[in-house]
Design an enzyme around this catalytic site. Structure first.
Site, mmCIF file in Angstrom:
data_model
loop_
_atom_site.group_PDB
_atom_site.id
_atom_site.type_symbol
_atom_site.label_atom_id
_atom_site.label_comp_id
_atom_site.label_asym_id
_atom_site.label_seq_id
_atom_site.Cartn_x
_atom_site.Cartn_y
_atom_site.Cartn_z
ATOM 1 N N GLU A 126 -5.682 -23.532 -8.052
ATOM 2 C CA GLU A 126 -6.961 -23.727 -8.725
ATOM 3 C C GLU A 126 -7.899 -24.531 -7.824
ATOM 4 O O GLU A 126 -7.496 -25.519 -7.199
ATOM 5 C CB GLU A 126 -6.723 -24.487 -10.032
ATOM 6 C CG GLU A 126 -7.959 -24.763 -10.848
ATOM 7 C CD GLU A 126 -7.657 -25.486 -12.152
ATOM 8 O OE1 GLU A 126 -8.540 -25.530 -13.019
ATOM 9 O OE2 GLU A 126 -6.521 -26.016 -12.313
ATOM 10 N N LYS B 162 -12.644 -19.460 -15.756
ATOM 11 C CA LYS B 162 -11.883 -20.213 -16.749
ATOM 12 C C LYS B 162 -12.640 -20.253 -18.066
ATOM 13 O O LYS B 162 -13.780 -20.713 -18.139
ATOM 14 C CB LYS B 162 -11.633 -21.624 -16.215
ATOM 15 C CG LYS B 162 -10.569 -22.407 -16.936
ATOM 16 C CD LYS B 162 -10.276 -23.703 -16.174
ATOM 17 C CE LYS B 162 -9.116 -24.470 -16.765
ATOM 18 N NZ LYS B 162 -8.810 -25.693 -15.971
ATOM 19 N N CYS C 208 -4.600 -22.725 -15.258
ATOM 20 C CA CYS C 208 -4.207 -24.055 -15.735
ATOM 21 C C CYS C 208 -3.966 -24.053 -17.244
ATOM 22 O O CYS C 208 -3.173 -23.275 -17.751
ATOM 23 C CB CYS C 208 -5.227 -25.089 -15.272
ATOM 24 S SG CYS C 208 -4.565 -26.782 -15.180
#
Length: 307
Positions: free
Chosen positions: A42, A129, A163
Site C-alpha cells: 500500500e 480504497k 488494508c
C-alpha cells in the site's frame, strides 16, 4: 504452475521519482527470479505517513500541517503521469504483471490506489480504497464502486482489496463474486493479527492471497517530517509481515518481519478448483433466498455538466 512474488520493501516517501526507480529495480529482480506477478505494498509510491497528524485536531488546523500536506501532495502521482508510464514500460520489458500501491492525485484530492498493470496492455485496472481508515480520511478521498477492477493473468484473475477494506465482509463477497482467483491485499497493517485475517480470507474465498506490507524506518522520511505519536515499533514505523497463502489457508511463503524481502510461490489454480468441493461463498454455500448483496459499480461525480 504460475510464479507469484510479494515485494516487502520500504517506499521512498514523498519522492515519486525515487520510489518509481526503486520499483523498477525490484520488478527487474522479480523477473530475474522467474516471477510473473509482483504485488507491492500500500502507498509504495507516495508514501504512508504513519504517525503524522498534519497538524489537525477537531476544530483546528495548523499552517505547519498544511505545509506538510503540500509535501505529501507533491509526492503523489497522476494516472496519466510519467511514473505510471515508467511502470508500464518496466512491466512490458520484464514480462511481469503488477499490482502497485500508489498515492494518486486527481484534481485536488488524493486517493490510496492500487494499479493493475499488464505487460502487453499497460494499465488495465485500478482500485481506489473505498473506506480510508480513521484519520486516513483527512488526506485520502473515498473510492467508489467503479474501481472494483480485476486483471486477467496467465495464473488467474487478480483482484485487489487494500488494508482494512479486508475487514468489510460485503467488500470481500463482491470480490469473490467477481471470480477473483488471486486476491491481493496491499496493506500498512504489520500486526501479528493480520496473518489471521489473511488466512481467513483465503479459506472463505477459496482463493490464493498475496499480502504485501512495507518495512520502513523513521530515517526513510525527511529529517523534518513530523511523527507526532509514539509508535509501538519505535523507529520502525512498519515491520512487514508479508505473506502468500493458498486456498486451504496453508502458508506458502512468509510471513517475514523486520527486513526487506521478496517472497515467491508457485501457484496452481487446480488447488482452488479442488477447494470448492465443500464451499463456495457465492455459489453452492450461498443462500440468496435469505441474503443478497447489491453492488453499485457506477462512477460517482460531485458535478456533472450536461447540454
Amino acid at each position: 504452475m504460475y510464479k507469484v512474488a510479494v515485494v516487502q520493501a520500504a517506499s521512498v516517501p514523498f519522492d515519486a521519482d525515487a520510489a518509481t526507480a526503486k520499483a523498477e529495480r525490484l520488478i527487474a529482480e522479480v523477473a530475474a527470479n522467474g516471477g510473473e506477478l509482483a504485488v507491492f505494498p500500500e502507498a509504495f509510491i507516495g508514501g504512508y505517513p504513519k504517525g503524522t497528524s498534519f497538524g489537525t485536531a477537531i476544530g483546528t488546523r495548523t499552517d505547519a500541517g498544511r505545509v506538510e500536506y503540500e509535501r505529501y501532495v507533491s509526492g503523489a502521482i497522476a494516472l496519466d503521469g510519467e511514473e505510471v508510464g515508467r511502470l508500464e514500460r518496466a512491466s512490458a520489458e520484464h514480462g511481469v504483471h503488477l499490482v502497485m500501491g500508489i498515492i494518486e492525485r486527481l484534481g485536488n484530492t488524493l486517493y490510496c490506489t492500487a494499479l493493475m498493470i499488464d505487460p502487453a496492455a499497460g494499465l488495465v485496472g485500478k482500485h481506489r480504497k473505498l473506506m480510508p481508515t480513521a484519520t486516513e480520511r483527512l488526506v485520502w478521498g473515498f473510492g467508489d464502486g467503479s474501481t472494483l477492477d480485476t486483471m486477467e493473468t496467465p495464473g488467474g484473475r487478480v483482484g485487489t482489496v487494500i488494508c482494512w477494506e479486508n475487514y468489510m465482509p460485503l467488500m470481500r463477497q463482491a470480490m469473490y463474486a467477481k471470480g477473483v482467483q488471486i486476491y491481493c491485499a496491499p496493506t500498512a497493517d504489520d500486526r501479528p493479527t493480520w496473518q489471521s485475517t489473511m488466512q481467513h480470507v483465503a479459506i472463505e474465498g477459496r482463493t490464493f492471497v498475496l499480502s504485501s506490507c512495507q518495512v520502513i524506518m523513521r530515517d526513510a522520511f525527511p529529517a523534518d517530517h513530523p511523527v507526532e505519536y509514539e509508535l509501538p515499533g519505535g523507529d520502525t514505523l512498519m515491520r512487514g509481515g508479508s505473506v502468500i497463502i493458498d486456498p486451504s489457508g496453508s502458508v506458502l511463503a512468509g510471513p517475514v518481519f523486520d527486513e526487506e524481502a521478496i517472497l515467491y510461490a508457485e501457484i496452481d489454480q487446480a488447488a482452488k478448483v479442488r477447494s470448492h468441493l465443500d464451499f463456495d461463498a457465492v455459489g453452492h454455500y450461498a443462500r440468496p433466498d435469505v441474503f443478497s448483496l447489491t453492488v453499485n459499480t457506477a462512477p460517482t461525480e460531485s458535478v456533472r455538466f450536461t447540454s
